[in-house]
Write an enzyme that holds these catalytic residues in place. Structure first.
Site, PDB file in Angstrom:
ATOM      1  N   GLY A 203       0.856  -1.188   0.048  1.00 15.26           N
ATOM      2  CA  GLY A 203      -0.164   0.094  -0.083  1.00 15.26           C
ATOM      3  C   GLY A 203       0.992   1.355   0.027  1.00 15.26           C
ATOM      4  O   GLY A 203       0.436   2.199   0.464  1.00 15.26           O
ATOM      5  N   ALA A 204       2.065   1.106  -0.783  1.00 15.47           N
ATOM      6  CA  ALA A 204       2.951   2.309  -0.532  1.00 15.47           C
ATOM      7  C   ALA A 204       2.736   3.392  -1.130  1.00 15.47           C
ATOM      8  O   ALA A 204       3.113   4.638  -0.975  1.00 15.47           O
ATOM      9  CB  ALA A 204       4.358   1.725  -1.058  1.00 15.47           C
TER      10      ALA A 204
ATOM     11  N   ILE B 284      -0.522   6.598   4.302  1.00  5.70           N
ATOM     12  CA  ILE B 284       0.463   5.990   5.350  1.00  5.70           C
ATOM     13  C   ILE B 284       1.535   5.262   4.756  1.00  5.70           C
ATOM     14  O   ILE B 284       2.682   5.435   5.387  1.00  5.70           O
ATOM     15  CB  ILE B 284      -0.639   5.057   5.940  1.00  5.70           C
TER      16      ILE B 284
ATOM     17  N   ASP C 234       2.172  -1.510  -4.563  1.00  8.82           N
ATOM     18  CA  ASP C 234       0.733  -1.211  -4.492  1.00  8.82           C
ATOM     19  C   ASP C 234       0.195  -1.333  -5.788  1.00  8.82           C
ATOM     20  O   ASP C 234       1.026  -1.388  -6.955  1.00  8.82           O
ATOM     21  CB  ASP C 234       0.718   0.541  -4.568  1.00  8.82           C
TER      22      ASP C 234
ATOM     23  N   ARG D 230     -13.065   3.410   2.989  1.00  6.81           N
ATOM     24  CA  ARG D 230     -14.236   3.565   3.088  1.00  6.81           C
ATOM     25  C   ARG D 230     -14.694   4.326   2.107  1.00  6.81           C
ATOM     26  O   ARG D 230     -14.108   5.618   2.157  1.00  6.81           O
ATOM     27  CB  ARG D 230     -14.745   3.699   4.652  1.00  6.81           C
TER      28      ARG D 230
ATOM     29  N   ASN E  22     -12.038  -5.607   3.443  1.00  8.50           N
ATOM     30  CA  ASN E  22     -10.527  -5.498   3.715  1.00  8.50           C
ATOM     31  C   ASN E  22     -10.301  -6.857   4.344  1.00  8.50           C
ATOM     32  O   ASN E  22      -8.935  -7.113   4.294  1.00  8.50           O
ATOM     33  CB  ASN E  22     -10.242  -4.442   4.898  1.00  8.50           C
TER      34      ASN E  22
ATOM     35  N   VAL F  80      -1.892  -2.528   9.513  1.00  5.32           N
ATOM     36  CA  VAL F  80      -2.435  -1.049   9.997  1.00  5.32           C
ATOM     37  C   VAL F  80      -3.876  -0.765   9.492  1.00  5.32           C
ATOM     38  O   VAL F  80      -4.205  -0.087   9.904  1.00  5.32           O
ATOM     39  CB  VAL F  80      -1.393  -0.111   9.266  1.00  5.32           C
TER      40      VAL F  80
ATOM     41  N   ASN G 217      -7.708  -0.912   8.497  1.00  5.36           N
ATOM     42  CA  ASN G 217      -8.734  -1.240   9.400  1.00  5.36           C
ATOM     43  C   ASN G 217      -9.892  -1.990   8.762  1.00  5.36           C
ATOM     44  O   ASN G 217     -10.061  -2.284   7.755  1.00  5.36           O
ATOM     45  CB  ASN G 217      -9.503   0.311   9.696  1.00  5.36           C
TER      46      ASN G 217
ATOM     47  N   HIS H 278     -10.152  -1.417  18.990  1.00  7.34           N
ATOM     48  CA  HIS H 278     -10.155   0.110  18.452  1.00  7.34           C
ATOM     49  C   HIS H 278     -11.442   0.553  18.008  1.00  7.34           C
ATOM     50  O   HIS H 278     -12.189  -0.292  17.718  1.00  7.34           O
ATOM     51  CB  HIS H 278      -9.067   0.100  17.118  1.00  7.34           C
TER      52      HIS H 278
END
Lengths: 336, 336
Positions: A12-13, A17, A38, A85, A98, A122, A124, A179
């Site tokens: 996900g580079a 993030i 990515d 999202r 996800n 990382v 969610n 979380h």
């Protein structure tokens, strides 16, 4: 100059993030050999060019849209590569979408990086995506974690602001369990300038300031909504703090040094079995070892509540077929 | 743990570059005491919260929408606080608008940070905004610079990619003069894996690859359009590399260590007088000392062309009343 020359795959580079993780790995002197992955090629190429233009000495940064290529020979994996999202999506849509990405990541790690020593998830809901990655990866639970620090660092920041102190003057801040709304914000162990929070809530002042139970509850609410507050202020979800704390976790793992915040950890048994949740950990050459969080009765009750919520999310993912039933996990991952 | 505990004022700290500067100052261990300034309060607060949530040890990070408060007692200033170019604006609109911001910054520095030791201007067109800041600040030219590294780091990255080598294998890359179409991309001094570029352009292969004069010209064009390329790939202008190189410059200044890339420098006399332009510099306890760039005839001709372009931009700013005529500069700033 760098803590390790072993390969770190950043998944996900191209994202906010992920690209920040790459920069921070290099700026913090943690890792010099980084494979950026990515699926979105233009953004990936742009992010990689920027990193090259930073001109870090002795850096070996590559990029690829092939996850297998990124993961092959990787000792460490940091993934923020979940889908964000979008409008019209429910939380459940995000959860299942996800978790599908997490399942594929787990399978890719099993196939291409079976010797990975530390994997940080990382994206969610990280409690669940991390669990799905772990089960499908075949790795030991000591090798797979999730970013869980931010609720605790937000708690410390909120208390420091209330008492007008620098953050380091506030110690022992931790939230455990999941979380989100159901996180367990522990009060046992917190000290402000050396004064236990329990004494402060009983009326003692610190730096000329008191804190009522209502104010403490407001701070807990602020922590629970910390992520939403950043979106409101910046117009986008937080990316600097997730990236930096992911790098800080990897640094602690590589150095086998103390990491002061909770990490996502899988428990095979005990009162919080078969979920991944925020817990205190220690790092050694063998990986990560988690402890069962310890607090007063109110703290523990909140953690049990949070655990039940995590179990319900996990079971939803099982019903969707993205995880096998708990009893079958060891056939997929004998390390569990 | 940090190179300095003296105050760094980061202007434009809510923006992509500014917030990245703050994170990188801390991650690189350069500075622990940072005042974040931005006129846009929500974004500033959000960025500051994120930095607090990073939980850097021993960090003292504050934020304010009052430039005077941010600058008071600052030893160092990094400003990316210019207005971005918006649809329908000409380059000249950007030039004059940002030079107005630069004039105010210079006046604010004169009023509130007259003892600042190093000021780095990042906002475009930095050659001119840096000059305007210098003239109005009253500081010595040894204390004011502009970010000028990125064209050179882009050149190195492009050559490394062409020869399929790691960036460190390519040395001596530098562009001098202005930023943009008229930059002077120097070839004298460049070596690829120890082989002078002149020999390569004459036919010698490195790592099994040759480079024709046409390919070299294409690389120069790529460097001149490096910023636009990032915008096309990422959908936004570069922010990681400007932030990191600004921090690298400050680190070199604080340590009085070598900085391998050109910096914006003011020349009081010589062939390139009365502009600020990219030049080789050295740092000492006295500040920054610039040298006149040295190259072959073709390089020098390109630099002279770039210098003339910078003079025309400077004169436009003088005509607009944002700078006095050159002959009057010393009455405003006796250090010039």
């Amino acid at each position: 100059m760098y803590r390790t020359a072993r390969k770190v795959a950043v998944m996900g580079a191209a994202g906010a993030i992920g690209s920040n993780v790459v920069q921070d790995l290099l700026s913090c002197g943690v890792a010099s050999r980084i494979a950026m992955y990515d699926p979105y090629e233009p953004g990936l190429k742009g992010a990689a060019e920027e990193i090259l233009h930073c001109a870090y000495p002795d850096a070996d940064v590559s990029w690829t849209t092939d996850a297998a290529e990124a993961l092959t020979d990787a000792s460490y994996v940091i993934s923020s590569g979940g889908a964000p999202r979008k409008e019209g999506m429910t939380r459940e849509d995000l959860l299942l979408g996800n978790c599908e990405i997490a399942r594929q990541l787990g399978r890719d790690i099993r196939a291409h990086a079976p010797n990975a020593e530390f994997v940080i998830i990382v994206f969610n809901p990280a409690d669940i995506t991390g669990l799905v990655t772990l089960v499908h990866s075949g790795l030991s639970p000591s090798c797979v974690t999730t970013l869980a620090a931010l609720d605790s660092t937000r708690l410390r920041a909120a208390l420091a602001q209330h008492f007008d102190l620098l953050p380091d003057a506030v110690t022992g801040c931790a939230t455990f369990g999941g979380h989100g709304e159901k996180m367990a914000v522990f009060k046992d162990g917190i000290e402000v300038a050396g004064v236990p929070l329990a004494e402060i809530l009983a009326g003692r002042a610190v730096n000329g300031r008191t804190m009522s139970p209502d104010e403490w509850n407001a701070i807990k609410d602020r922590v629970r909504n910390g992520g939403a507050a950043i979106i409101k202020l910046r117009g986008r979800s937080s990316f600097q703090s997730p990236a930096h704390q992911s790098v800080a976790m990897l640094k602690a793992r590589i150095e086998c040094s103390a990491y002061p915040w909770p990490c996502g950890a899988y428990f095979a048994d005990g009162p919080y079995a078969h979920v991944m949740m925020a817990a205190p950990v220690t790092f050694s050459t063998l990986g990560m070892t988690a402890a069962v969080p310890d607090g007063d009765d109110e703290d523990v009750a909140a953690l049990q509540d949070s655990y039940r919520h995590l179990c319900s999310l996990r079971d939803e993912v099982i019903r969707a077929g993205l995880l096998p039933p708990v009893a079958d996990w060891t056939s997929l991952n004998p390390n569990l």
